[in-house]
Design a protein around this motif. Structure first.
Motif, short mmCIF file in Angstrom:
data_model
loop_
_atom_site.label_atom_id
_atom_site.label_comp_id
_atom_site.label_asym_id
_atom_site.label_seq_id
_atom_site.Cartn_x
_atom_site.Cartn_y
_atom_site.Cartn_z
N ASP A 57 18.14 -24.85 19.35
CA ASP A 57 18.93 -23.62 19.37
C ASP A 57 18.07 -22.37 19.27
OD1 ASP A 57 18.67 -23.01 16.35
OD2 ASP A 57 19.50 -25.02 16.38
N HIS A 86 25.03 -22.01 25.04
CA HIS A 86 25.90 -22.54 23.99
C HIS A 86 27.26 -22.94 24.55
CE1 HIS A 86 28.55 -22.20 20.35
NE2 HIS A 86 27.56 -22.90 19.84
N HIS A 87 27.84 -22.06 25.35
CA HIS A 87 29.19 -22.31 25.88
C HIS A 87 29.23 -23.57 26.75
CE1 HIS A 87 33.15 -21.50 27.55
NE2 HIS A 87 32.63 -21.62 28.76
N LEU A 90 28.19 -26.96 24.84
CA LEU A 90 29.29 -27.58 24.10
C LEU A 90 30.24 -28.28 25.05
CD1 LEU A 90 30.16 -24.81 21.47
CD2 LEU A 90 28.89 -26.92 21.08
N ARG A 95 25.48 -30.80 20.91
CA ARG A 95 25.72 -30.16 19.62
C ARG A 95 24.57 -29.19 19.33
NH1 ARG A 95 29.15 -33.37 16.06
NH2 ARG A 95 29.82 -35.30 17.08
N PHE A 96 24.87 -28.15 18.53
CA PHE A 96 23.86 -27.17 18.14
C PHE A 96 23.98 -26.92 16.64
CE2 PHE A 96 24.93 -26.31 22.54
CZ PHE A 96 23.71 -26.06 23.15
N HIS A 98 23.15 -24.13 15.35
CA HIS A 98 23.47 -22.71 15.22
C HIS A 98 23.65 -22.14 16.61
CE1 HIS A 98 23.19 -18.52 13.83
NE2 HIS A 98 23.39 -19.00 12.61
N LEU A 99 24.19 -20.93 16.69
CA LEU A 99 24.28 -20.26 17.97
C LEU A 99 22.87 -20.11 18.55
CD1 LEU A 99 26.75 -17.38 17.06
CD2 LEU A 99 27.28 -19.44 18.34
N PRO A 100 22.63 -20.55 19.78
CA PRO A 100 21.29 -20.45 20.35
C PRO A 100 20.82 -19.01 20.46
CG PRO A 100 22.65 -21.95 21.64
CD PRO A 100 23.57 -21.24 20.68
N GLU A 181 29.97 -15.07 13.50
CA GLU A 181 29.87 -16.26 14.34
C GLU A 181 30.72 -16.02 15.58
OE1 GLU A 181 27.88 -18.59 13.87
OE2 GLU A 181 27.34 -18.61 11.75
N LEU A 183 30.34 -15.33 19.74
CA LEU A 183 29.46 -15.35 20.91
C LEU A 183 29.46 -14.03 21.66
CD1 LEU A 183 30.35 -18.87 22.36
CD2 LEU A 183 28.44 -18.27 20.90
#
Length: 264
Positions: A57, A86-87, A90, A95-96, A98-100, A181, A183
């Protein structure tokens, strides 16, 4: 697995390829950034204990010190790419933690329009409803008595965030006081400052803008009941009635038709 990465690559190319070429002074880059990002992501996958794969990430792009392009424009594109990774990641089952995020870093080991990419995993943290507060920090330069009493945000209609500092930074990056959190929020989206017993909110140069009661603003003095929108997150401002003041909004240049106070 190859099909999933092919779809991510196709998605990124469709959205960003032309813009990336423009960043490099109109000349095609010597190395394809989209290919390198996808390759770096694929080569660093880990099996997740709950099934599926955990993707890195944090990506760091090392570039030449002599790079003459607009680094801020480049970073803005990379921020959008991180949201897209991220979008669609998923959606493809990855899986991540955290937000990349995709970071730029100057390196003397890189020359010309070339770059190097490293991928890593940030430490996982507990899942919170929409926000998390950073630990309390030292008081800022504003005097204590300038901070409104009993002020807080209601976030997403669910979470209360107490406002107890003279300056509160808000955004998606982990160095903010209020971490969103979201995007669609910028890494450093807005700043709240205590001024003469009231809080004033400022747009910190966000990409999607700052909205007060559905009107775009560059800064505004807050009063109880005001709804601030950053990205797709709504913050409802609540303050002790004794500190309530009328809302006066300073609008962005392209929104001058809204000049005047914001009516409720």
């Amino acid at each position: 697995m190859k099909n999933e990465f092919d779809r991510i690559e196709k998605h990124l190319r469709r959205l960003f390829e032309e813009r990336l070429v423009a960043v490099f002074s109109g000349s095609p880059p010597q190395v394809d950034l989209v290919d390198d990002l996808i390759r770096s992501m694929r080569e660093n996958l880990k099996e997740h204990p709950k099934g599926g794969f955990l993707a890195p990430d944090r990506f760091t792009i090392a570039f030449a010190p002599a790079y003459s392009g607009d680094q801020q424009v480049f970073q803005d594109i990379l921020d959008e790419m991180a949201v897209s990774i991220h979008h669609i990641g998923l959606k493809e089952g990855f899986r991540f933690n955290h937000l990349p995020e995709i970071l730029l870093q100057s390196s003397p080991d890189i020359s010309g329009d070339k770059w190097g990419i490293t991928a890593e995993f940030t430490a996982p943290r507990p899942t919170l409803p929409e926000t998390a507060a950073m630990p309390a920090q030292a008081e800022s330069e504003s005097p204590k008595d300038a901070i409104p009493e009993n002020a807080f945000f209601i976030i997403g209609g669910k979470v209360n965030f107490a406002l107890e500092k003279s300056i509160v930074n808000i955004g998606r990056h982990s160095d903010n006081d209020l971490i969103l959190e979201d995007l669609h929020a910028s890494r450093h989206h807005a700043q709240l400052r205590a001024v003469n017993g009231s809080y004033v909110i400022f747009d910190a140069g966000s990409s999607s803008g700052l909205f007060l009661n559905e009107k775009p603003v560059s800064q505004a003095t807050l009063r109880t009941g005001d709804v601030i929108r950053l990205g797709v997150t709504n913050l409802i401002y609540v303050q002790d009635p004794t500190g309530e003041t009328p809302t006066s909004a300073m609008l962005s240049d392209d929104e001058s038709q809204f000049i005047g106070s914001v009516e409720k």
